[in-house]
Design a protein around this motif. Sequence first.
Motif, mmCIF file in Angstrom:
data_model
loop_
_atom_site.group_PDB
_atom_site.id
_atom_site.type_symbol
_atom_site.label_atom_id
_atom_site.label_comp_id
_atom_site.label_asym_id
_atom_site.label_seq_id
_atom_site.Cartn_x
_atom_site.Cartn_y
_atom_site.Cartn_z
ATOM 1 N N CYS A 712 0.923 -1.170 0.153
ATOM 2 C CA CYS A 712 0.287 0.102 0.095
ATOM 3 C C CYS A 712 0.853 1.161 0.058
ATOM 4 O O CYS A 712 0.551 2.173 -0.638
ATOM 5 N N ASP A 716 0.724 3.917 -2.674
ATOM 6 C CA ASP A 716 0.716 5.786 -2.314
ATOM 7 C C ASP A 716 1.687 6.473 -3.053
ATOM 8 O O ASP A 716 1.422 7.551 -3.467
ATOM 9 N N THR A 722 -5.614 1.974 -5.324
ATOM 10 C CA THR A 722 -5.940 0.623 -4.925
ATOM 11 C C THR A 722 -7.020 0.662 -3.825
ATOM 12 O O THR A 722 -7.761 1.790 -3.579
ATOM 13 N N CYS A 724 -6.578 0.529 -0.759
ATOM 14 C CA CYS A 724 -6.003 0.569 0.492
ATOM 15 C C CYS A 724 -6.464 1.725 1.126
ATOM 16 O O CYS A 724 -6.935 2.920 0.570
ATOM 17 N N TYR A 728 -2.976 3.168 6.185
ATOM 18 C CA TYR A 728 -2.660 1.555 6.065
ATOM 19 C C TYR A 728 -1.870 1.077 6.977
ATOM 20 O O TYR A 728 -1.580 -0.172 7.076
ATOM 21 N N LEU A 735 -7.084 -4.525 4.796
ATOM 22 C CA LEU A 735 -6.209 -4.385 3.730
ATOM 23 C C LEU A 735 -6.550 -5.067 2.443
ATOM 24 O O LEU A 735 -6.972 -6.518 2.849
ATOM 25 N N LEU A 741 -3.087 -6.447 -4.782
ATOM 26 C CA LEU A 741 -2.187 -5.139 -4.809
ATOM 27 C C LEU A 741 -1.157 -5.671 -5.770
ATOM 28 O O LEU A 741 -0.768 -4.724 -6.634
#
Length: 935
Positions: A712, A716, A722, A724, A728, A735, A741
């Motif tokens: 995550c 970011d 995503t 997330c 997170y 998550l 992911l």
Amino acid sequence: MLRANTLKTLVRPAFLSSVAGLAIASPAYAQDTETRIETDAEAVAEADAPAIIVTGTRQSDRSAADTVAPVDVVGSAELNNTADADIGNVLRVSVPSFNVGTQPISDAATLVRPANLRGLSPDNTLVLVNGKRMHRAAVIAFLGGGISDGSQGPDISVIPSIAIKQLEVLRDGASSQYGSDAIAGVLNFILKDAPDGGTVSAQWGQTYEGDGDKYSIAGNVGIGLGSTGFLNLSGEYGEQDATVRSVQRDDAAALIAAGNTDVADPAQIWGQPNVNDDMKFYANMGVDFTPEISFYAFGNYAERNVDGGFFFRNPTNRGGVYEGPTVDPATGQPLAAADGGVPSVLVGDLSIDTAGDCPAGIPLTNGGLIPDPTILAQVSADANCFSFVELFPGGFTPRFGGDVEDYSAAAGIRGQLFGGLDFDLSYRHGRNKTSFSIRNTVNASLGPNTPTEFNPGGYAQTENVVNLDLGYEIPVGGGSIYIASGAEYRDEEFTITAGDPASFALGPLAQPSAAYPTGQGFSTSSNGFPGFATNAAGSSKEDNKAAYIDIEADLVDALTLQGAVRYEDTKSFGDTVTWKLGALYKLTDAWRLRGTYSTGFRVPTAGQANVINITTQFSNGELQDEGTFPLNSAAGLIVSDYVAGNDVILLGDGSTGAGGVRPTLGSEKSDSFTLGVAGDFGDFTVTLDYFNIKLRDRISRSSAISFPAALCYLADVDGVATGCPANYNDPDETLPSPAELLTQLDAAGSLNRGDFTGFEDLVSFSYFNNDFDTRTQGLDFVANARLYPFESGTTRATLAINWTDTKVTDAGSTISATRQRQLEEGLPQWKGFLNLTHEQGRFRGLLRANYFGSYYEAHLEDSTLPIDAGAELTFDVEAAYEVLDGLELAVGAQNVLDNYPELNPYSGIVGAKYGERSPFGFNGGNYYLRARFQW
């Protein structure tokens, strides 16, 4: 002449009565003299003479009583007059500061058990054979009870005890003398070198519970090579059955009570593993070319198969195999719990069409314990639908093990040139290979096409060492100075072998991926121990060059001085200089004062720096997959960025550590100090030694860190959309799965999905770093007494006590509070034994009391399951009689009073009746019979 033992009876009650009254013991633990069992006066005099040692000194005539650092000598008889053939278990009751556990469910550590000397990691102890560095085992102990986590030490269990002439234990830092690893001390196994004679022995035993049967057959023979040489051969073969110290798990008992008749009882086995075809062979030879020059060689071959249990997979809730979504209890279609949905067993659509006719899950009835029979019948009848309750309706418990193969060869030439220059030129090659196996398990993503047995791959460690040692004695006044110097080149290679394709395959029922974007939630790889994928396979190398100078000076009768300095340069971790100063002063004819100060170091092994591994652990109340990545890998780069980029990182046990520092891996450094006093009063000797070891930047695995959180973080940073949450790092947030992911980040170009094959189900990860400092201090007390209670008999008594205390002095950002407590309290602070031996005519006997102090265990590595175990006192006995010249029969018992650790207060969670970290094991008492013939 070695003694023989008396077999009174095969019946246990009579057996116990025959040995319980004997004031006896195996040959005494020796501090300043080597212990042997001899009969004639000349042999007894030789046995009581000061033991000449080769460890911790470069001189050939130094006795254990005259060394600047404590050296314990354990004789061949003590190593062979015991209930165990495993040398690790023998040393546990022969060297007070030595600890080794049973390792019931510890992945690769079950195959090669990590051992600790003076409270430090296994790879802080240097192991020598005939004074030459022994190669490491291929196994890295990922589950080491905190203290041994991530260690990669030698496998001393491949040494048959019948091959050992004596063991010398240097209790001092010795990196300046021997190189990397010699921080806690040195174990030097000296092989037998007799040119004639021999021994054959056979031993059988079992626990009082009637399980754990074990037998061994061993032999040693000396062969003369002309008039100036010898060949000494030793071999051992044996097997050991598993033990069961389990209770039924609470969840398994509930399943049975609800009507699931396919659940095993016990569902999960806790006990020592099966050890099959355990073969050990050692050869030692030497030939004098001239009176001054000799050739020597020695080597070994060993192999064994180990098979043990794993954690039970519950047929209602094992994630990725059985656990399904909440569903409508009438149809099995998805329905939120808030709307009346119930837990279910996961169903796969083999047509790879999630819009098909298969239900999403089989509703669980009877309190969530039994699949609905109607919908289960529908799933079974439809060839396109599949659930693992069809294959394993009672759940399953994987069996994990592997084959261990170890061999080495060493050769050299030594002697004296130019009338006084001592030299020793040698080469040693060693290799240890472990091939893992796992059965009674599945690759869930393959559905009904999954095998149930897998070859997950293996590890191999190969080492080569070239040594040149030189020495010269210079007379000075009434004394002398011995100057030794030398050089060493060492290289090592760590190899990961890929498993069979099914052991790491990403099948059609897997989590979402580029190949199967819809995904169905089934886990990939062989469940319990995922196979090494092709992206994890390969070799890593490291090499080391060193030069040293070591000076010992006896300038006056009362004073011995020692100084050493060593320079080492490694390919990956730079160079270092270590040094040592020591002195021994004879206060009187009886009393000696001794002390040392030394620096030390240890570099990461090629395996620790480059290994990729996935293991299944019990964490936060459920089974989870945890990975270990090297920092230079694709996963390791994410790890590094995540740790450095966050103000707080979430550790796997729910605690947090401060981030902001990019992790690195380098050498650990030590400063060691010893101070002791020794007294020799003929029939009574006593020693007391204090040690203090400060370790900086210790090499170890980090505590577990959330893998989805790290992914995550990458999303970011790269701006990838995503599922997330904004925070997170909040442990209360849910998550996305790693597979989801990874697929999203691959599509966005943030990573190469192929670099993460086999990582789809990871919950957490760890990596090797240098993240904390410790101080370990302690005391070693040894007293020996020789008594003559009868005109023709001799009784020896040995009292040995060790106190060791470890403190984490600087905890880094990735070590949890639980790990800190394991480091500080995971081994008993107090440990010791009292040996009584008696020899009279053809009879000898032993009585040994062993004390193990209190310790802490985080049961299942979980901080919420603490076990504060109390101290325990156990007793061992043996009685032996030489029934014919050379033929000895013996009967004995280890833990004769059948003591167990305290009952596990959390036994219902995974079925462990006792804690798994007991320093004396959890099998209770065992008895044995032995016949031995010597000529």
